[in-house]
Enzyme design. Sequence first.
Site, mmCIF file in Angstrom:
data_model
loop_
_atom_site.group_PDB
_atom_site.id
_atom_site.type_symbol
_atom_site.label_atom_id
_atom_site.label_comp_id
_atom_site.label_asym_id
_atom_site.label_seq_id
_atom_site.Cartn_x
_atom_site.Cartn_y
_atom_site.Cartn_z
ATOM 1 N N ASP A 143 73.323 -25.153 -18.609
ATOM 2 C CA ASP A 143 72.840 -26.235 -19.466
ATOM 3 C C ASP A 143 72.763 -25.742 -20.912
ATOM 4 O O ASP A 143 73.581 -24.913 -21.319
ATOM 5 C CB ASP A 143 71.461 -26.700 -18.931
ATOM 6 C CG ASP A 143 71.205 -28.166 -19.220
ATOM 7 O OD1 ASP A 143 71.171 -28.545 -20.398
ATOM 8 O OD2 ASP A 143 71.027 -28.945 -18.261
ATOM 9 N N HIS A 216 67.446 -30.292 -23.530
ATOM 10 C CA HIS A 216 68.013 -30.719 -22.242
ATOM 11 C C HIS A 216 67.860 -29.635 -21.167
ATOM 12 O O HIS A 216 67.420 -29.913 -20.043
ATOM 13 C CB HIS A 216 69.481 -31.065 -22.472
ATOM 14 C CG HIS A 216 70.147 -31.788 -21.356
ATOM 15 N ND1 HIS A 216 70.742 -31.138 -20.304
ATOM 16 C CD2 HIS A 216 70.336 -33.114 -21.124
ATOM 17 C CE1 HIS A 216 71.276 -32.032 -19.468
ATOM 18 N NE2 HIS A 216 71.040 -33.239 -19.953
ATOM 19 N N SER A 546 71.304 -36.552 -15.432
ATOM 20 C CA SER A 546 70.954 -35.168 -15.781
ATOM 21 C C SER A 546 69.577 -34.802 -15.239
ATOM 22 O O SER A 546 69.308 -33.642 -14.953
ATOM 23 C CB SER A 546 70.894 -35.005 -17.301
ATOM 24 O OG SER A 546 72.168 -34.804 -17.838
#
Length: 770
Positions: A143, A216, A546
Site C-alpha cells: 500500500d 491509505h 480498499s
Amino acid sequence: MKTCRVSQWFLLFLISFSSCSFTEAQKSNQQLKKKTYIIHMDKTSMPQAFDDHFQWYDTSLKSVSDSAQMLYSYNNVIHGFSTSLTVEEAKLMEKQEGIIAVMPEMKYELHTTRTPEFLGLGKSASFFPASAKVSEVIIGILDTGVWPELESFSDDGLGPIPASWKGECEVGKNFNSSSCNRKLIGARYFSKGYEAAFGPIDESQESKSPRDDDGHGSHTSTTAAGSAVTGANLFGFAAGTARGMAAEARVATYKVCWLGGCFSSDILAAIDKSVEDGCNIVSMSLGGNSADYYRDNVAIGAFSAAAQGVFVSCSAGNGGPSSSTLSNVAPWITTVGAGTLDRDFPAYVTLGNGKKITGESLYSGKPLPNSLLPIVSAASASNSSSGSLCLSGTLNPAKVAGKIVVCDRGGNSRVQKGLVVKEAGGLGMILANTEAYGEEQLADAHLIPTAAVGQKAGDAIKSYISSDSNPTATISTGTTRLGVQPSPVVAAFSSRGPNLLTPQILKPDLIAPGVNILAGWTGGAGPTGLDSDKRHVAFNIISGTSMSCPHISGLAALLKAAHPDWSPAAIRSALMTTAYSTYKNGETIQDISNGSPSTPFDIGAGHVNPTAALDPGLVYDTTTDDYLAFLCALNYSSLQIKVISKKDFTCNGNKNYKLEDLNYPSFAVPLETPSTKRGENVAPTTVKYTRTLTNKGAPSTYKVSVTAKISSVKIVVAPESLSFTEANEQKSYTVTFIASPMPSGSQSFARLEWSDGKHIVGSPIAFTWT
Ligand SMILES: *[C@@H]1O[C@H](CO)[C@@H](O)[C@H](O)[C@H]1NC(C)=O
Ligand SMILES: *[C@@H]1O[C@H](CO)[C@@H](O)[C@H](O)[C@H]1NC(C)=O
Ligand SMILES: *[C@@H]1O[C@H](CO)[C@@H](O)[C@H](O)[C@H]1NC(C)=O
C-alpha cells in the site's frame, strides 16, 4: 502548479479525494523514450557457464543494452528482472535464450471501531484462536506505507517476533529502525519502477521510505491488524475502541504506491519479498484493468504466493454499480466487495417549506447559524455546462455568496466540492447523489457545513428550489447513529460481476465492511487528503473496497491461526460457504444503488460471517494442480502457463479440461441464447460442473438442497448425500444444469447447500444468457 496530494489511483479503490495533475518535471520524464519492462526468465534454462542467476540475468540485459540498469531481480514469485529499455531493445530481449515473457510496466490504482462488533467478533471470544496463535500470523500490506507512531501499532502485550520472520525494517526518510516493533515487524519500500517512470521522488512531497504520507496504507493495515485503542474517534464521530480484525497479528508494510500511482515492477518486487520474508497473508487494496492472467503481474505474483501457502486478498474495485467492473478476478485471489455497517453519521437539512431531510456528514467545525439561509443549485450559479458538479472555479460568486449550494456528486472529489463552494463565498453545501449513486450515503470530514443526501432527497431539494421564489434551508450536523437497518447493504461503488475474463468463475467472492470505516491515519495529511486541510487526526473514516479487503485479510489471519494447516483456498472456502446473503428476516441483502435485492454478481457468496467461518464443516480445497488444469482449460500455451506458474507444465492432450470443474466454492453458469426462428423448439442446454468437498469437521453425513427462484433451469445434484467418516476425507459430486433458452441478457440465481444439521455449506449459483 498543484502537485498530487492524493493520487489518481484513489479514484478507483477509495471512494474519495481529488484527481490531480503531475508536475512539469514528471511530464517531461514521461516523454523519455525508455520504458520499464519486466523480463520473465526460465530459471531452468540457465546456461552452465553462469554461476548464479543474477549474473545470467545481467548478461542477458547487457547483450541488448550497455547502459540499462536492473531495477529489481525477482527470485520467488517470478524469476527474472525489471529494467528500462527502448522498444527496440525490448524486442531484442524477447529473442534472447531463456526469456519467457517481456512485459511492459503497468500502472495500478489503489482501489474501525464498529466493525468487530458488527461482525460478531468479540462477543464470542471463546470461539476465536488464542492470541498467542494469532500473534504467529504475519500480514503483509502492499500500500502507501504506514505511520508507525500510531497507537494502533503499539506492541504492548505482544511476545517476541515470530521465528519464521525473515524480513527487515528498512530505514529511509523519517523512518528508522526504531519505527518497527513487535507489532509492525517489517517495513520496506519499492520505488525503482515508479522513479524510472516519473523521475526521482520529490522528497518535499513524500518520504522515500516506508512512511505513509497519504493515509491509505495506515488505514488498511490498522483495519487488518491494528492493536486495540480505546477512545478512538474522528472529531468525536464513531467513538469507541478501535481494533483491527486480527488485533494480535503482526504487520509488515510494503510501500508500493506513491503520489503518481503504483507500478507493476514495484508491486511484483514487493510480493516477491513478502513471500520470502514469511508473510502468511498478503493484502492488496489496488488493481488495474483485468487483463489475461499471463499479462497481469498481480495475478502472476499472487499465483506463486498462493502456491507457497500465502493467502492473497484484493479489493474488487470501485467501479460499481455498473456491471462487469471487477478487478483482480484470478481464482487464486480472494476478491472482496464492500457493504455498509449498521452505523451512520446523520446530518439534517431543514428546508424553508418545513420539510426535514436526513443526510450524512462528518463535518465538525463551526455550525451554520440556526436561522434559514438562501439556497441555490450550483447548476444555476455557474456558466459551465457541468456547473451542477461544483468543479474548481465554475461557481459564480455573485450567485453563491452567503448561500447554501446544492452540488451533484461526480467529477471531482466530494470534499473538494465544499472547498469550491467556500472559495466562491458559499456557506454550506448539500451534496446530492445522481442516479449512478442512488441512495448511497458516504460520510466525509467536510471543510464546510455539508449534508450528503441520496438521489431522491436531492431531487426533492432541487424541485423545492426551482418552485420557490425565495428558497431557504439550514443544515445541522453531526451525530453517530448505531443499529441502522437494514445492514449490511451493498455499496453503490462496489464493483460488480459478471466476470468478463472467465465467466465460469463467480466474482466478487464475498463482501465485507467498506463504507464509512474508522481506522488509523497518517500524520502527514488531513482527513480529506486536500492540501488545504491542515487538520491532523489519528483515525479517519473513509470508504472503498480498499477498506473491505483488509477486513478479509485480518479475518483470514484468524482462520490461519485457528487452522494452521489449511490452504489459502480452504480459508477462502470457509469464509465464502458460511457467508450470509439474507438478513435475519429472510430477505436478501439490499443493493443501495437501486434499493433492490442484491445478486451474487454484487455480493458473491454473501457477507462475511467470521464466527461461522471458523467451523465450516466442509471446504472446497483447490490445489496448484487444480489451477494449472484451469489454465489448460483456458487453452493457454505452455509458455503462457510458465509465465504464470514458473512450471514446465504440459496440458495432457487426452484430458478434457473444463473451466466448470475448477473446485470453486461458487457457481457461475454462462449460457448461450440460441438464434432461432420464431416458433422453433430449442432443446435445453445441459452443462455439468464437478466439485470436491473436504471434511474439516467430525464424521458426518451431509444432504444437499437447492433453492432456485427460477423454472428455466433444472438443477440435478448427484449424489444427494455425502458421508464423511474421517477428517480431511474428500468426496466429489456433480451438478447438472439443464437450461431452457432465455432471451439474451437474462440472469437467474439459485443457491446450493450441503448440511449435516449442524453446518451449512452454501454456494451461490448465477446464470447468464448471452
Ligand atoms: C528514530 O526516529 C525517532 C522518531 O523520529 C527518534 O526519536 C529516534 O531518536 C530515532 N532513532 C534513531 C536510532 O535514529
Ligand atoms: C457568466 O456569464 C455572465 C453573463 O454572460 C458573465 O457576466 C459572468 O462573468 C460569467 N461568469 C463566469 C464565472 O464566467
Ligand atoms: C478451448 O479450446 C476448445 C477446443 O477448441 C474449445 O472448445 C474451448 O471453448 C476453448 N476454451 C476457451 C476458454 O477458449
